[in-house]
Design a protein around this motif. Structure first.
Motif, short mmCIF file in Angstrom:
data_model
loop_
_atom_site.label_atom_id
_atom_site.label_comp_id
_atom_site.label_asym_id
_atom_site.label_seq_id
_atom_site.Cartn_x
_atom_site.Cartn_y
_atom_site.Cartn_z
N SER A 1 19.41 1.93 -8.59
CA SER A 1 18.36 1.57 -8.03
C SER A 1 18.48 0.40 -7.64
N SER A 2 19.38 -0.47 -7.80
CA SER A 2 19.58 -1.60 -6.91
C SER A 2 20.76 -1.09 -5.39
N SER A 3 22.02 -0.05 -6.46
CA SER A 3 22.93 0.50 -5.14
C SER A 3 21.88 1.16 -4.52
N GLY A 4 20.87 2.10 -4.60
CA GLY A 4 20.39 2.30 -3.48
C GLY A 4 19.71 1.01 -2.38
N ASP A 5 19.38 0.55 -2.93
CA ASP A 5 18.46 -1.19 -2.13
C ASP A 5 19.39 -1.73 -1.34
N LEU B 1 10.88 -3.23 -3.52
CA LEU B 1 11.14 -4.44 -4.07
C LEU B 1 12.02 -5.65 -2.95
N ASP B 2 12.97 -4.34 -3.36
CA ASP B 2 14.26 -5.39 -2.08
C ASP B 2 13.77 -5.63 -1.04
N TYR B 3 13.17 -5.21 -0.56
CA TYR B 3 13.06 -5.70 0.86
C TYR B 3 11.83 -6.52 1.56
N ILE C 1 -4.94 0.14 7.55
CA ILE C 1 -4.04 -2.05 7.31
C ILE C 1 -2.83 -2.12 7.75
N GLY C 2 -2.11 -1.47 8.89
CA GLY C 2 -1.07 -2.15 9.36
C GLY C 2 -0.01 -2.35 8.78
N SER C 3 -0.58 -1.80 7.68
CA SER C 3 2.03 -1.93 7.04
C SER C 3 2.64 -1.87 8.09
N ILE C 4 4.07 -2.11 8.09
CA ILE C 4 5.01 -2.12 9.38
C ILE C 4 6.14 -2.11 9.19
N LYS C 5 6.38 -1.25 7.65
CA LYS C 5 7.28 -0.45 6.89
C LYS C 5 6.73 0.28 5.71
N ILE C 6 6.77 1.05 5.76
CA ILE C 6 6.12 2.44 4.83
C ILE C 6 7.46 2.76 4.00
N PHE C 7 7.82 2.60 2.86
CA PHE C 7 8.73 3.71 1.59
C PHE C 7 7.79 4.34 1.40
N GLU C 8 8.53 5.73 1.07
CA GLU C 8 7.39 6.97 0.75
C GLU C 8 8.76 7.22 -0.73
N GLU C 9 8.27 7.41 -1.15
CA GLU C 9 8.61 8.10 -2.93
C GLU C 9 8.67 9.85 -2.88
N LYS C 10 9.25 10.73 -2.53
CA LYS C 10 8.89 12.11 -3.24
C LYS C 10 8.85 12.89 -3.83
N ALA C 11 9.51 11.84 -5.05
CA ALA C 11 8.94 12.87 -6.24
C ALA C 11 8.22 11.93 -6.85
N SER C 12 7.90 12.89 -7.93
CA SER C 12 6.34 12.12 -8.60
C SER C 12 6.79 10.56 -9.72
#
Length: 206
Positions: free
Chosen positions: A196-200, A56-58, A32-43
């Protein structure tokens, strides 16, 4: 939907407990044309979802956060509604490919208003079940309030009630736990949010 009018498509993919392969989700998001994808490897069974926080920050006003299925974004209906409501408040759309839901359309907004009503109904049921359980425990001579733990659903309700201005004492009495327990639940949630914000901060800025 006309993607040219919807803003930038930003994808979010998360593995499930039973399926650790992101291939299907990534294919759908790329299609569908996503220009950036964030991948969560943990369940995501636990609250720590750093890539979701980064996504969410992006996103910015006019963007659309896209997932393959609704259950990839929220751990529960209440969690899903909370995230999408926060996006809406920031002027960010939401789209779920599998369910064909798009909040940038009037139909999609209507569907999420229904979801929000169901989430509120779910919270009321949890509170009612908790009260009924405490009443039954008192009738049996048990002493509710000794057990410090709350279920994940109850924790979400606690957070919701606190955000609405409910007093800590009232919330504690409602769930049959001590006030320190409620404070610990809220503090733990706040710490998770800060982490989470620190990681952002390391996410790519636009």
């Amino acid at each position: 939907m006309d993607n040219s009018q919807a803003g930038t498509m930003v994808g979010y993919a998360r593995v499930s407990t039973h399926d650790q392969n992101l291939g299907l989700q990534l294919d759908a998001l790329n299609e569908i044309g996503s220009i950036k994808i964030f991948e969560e490897k943990a369940s995501g069974a636990k609250t720590d979802r750093p890539q979701l926080g980064a996504a969410l920050d992006y996103v910015r006003k006019g963007d659309v956060l896209v997932v393959w299925r609704l259950d990839r974004l929220g751990r529960s209906l209440a969690d899903l509604v909370r995230i999408v409501s926060e996006l809406e408040a920031r002027g960010v759309g939401f789209r779920s490919i599998h369910e064909s839901i798009d909040t940038t359309s009037s139909t999609g907004k209507l569907i999420f208003h229904i979801f929000a009503s169901l989430a509120e109904f779910e919270r009321d049921l949890i509170i009612d079940r908790t009260k009924a359980g405490l009443a039954a425990a008192r009738e049996r001579g048990a002493k509710p309030g000794r057990k410090p733990s709350l279920s994940s659903d109850q924790i979400e309700v606690v957070q919701h009630l606190h955000r609405e201005g409910k007093q800590i004492k009232s919330i504690a009495e409602m769930f049959g736990v001590s006030r320190p327990t409620i404070y610990r639940v809220l503090e733990s949630a706040a710490q998770s949010s800060v982490a989470s914000s620190s990681g952002d901060a390391h996410a790519q800025l636009r």
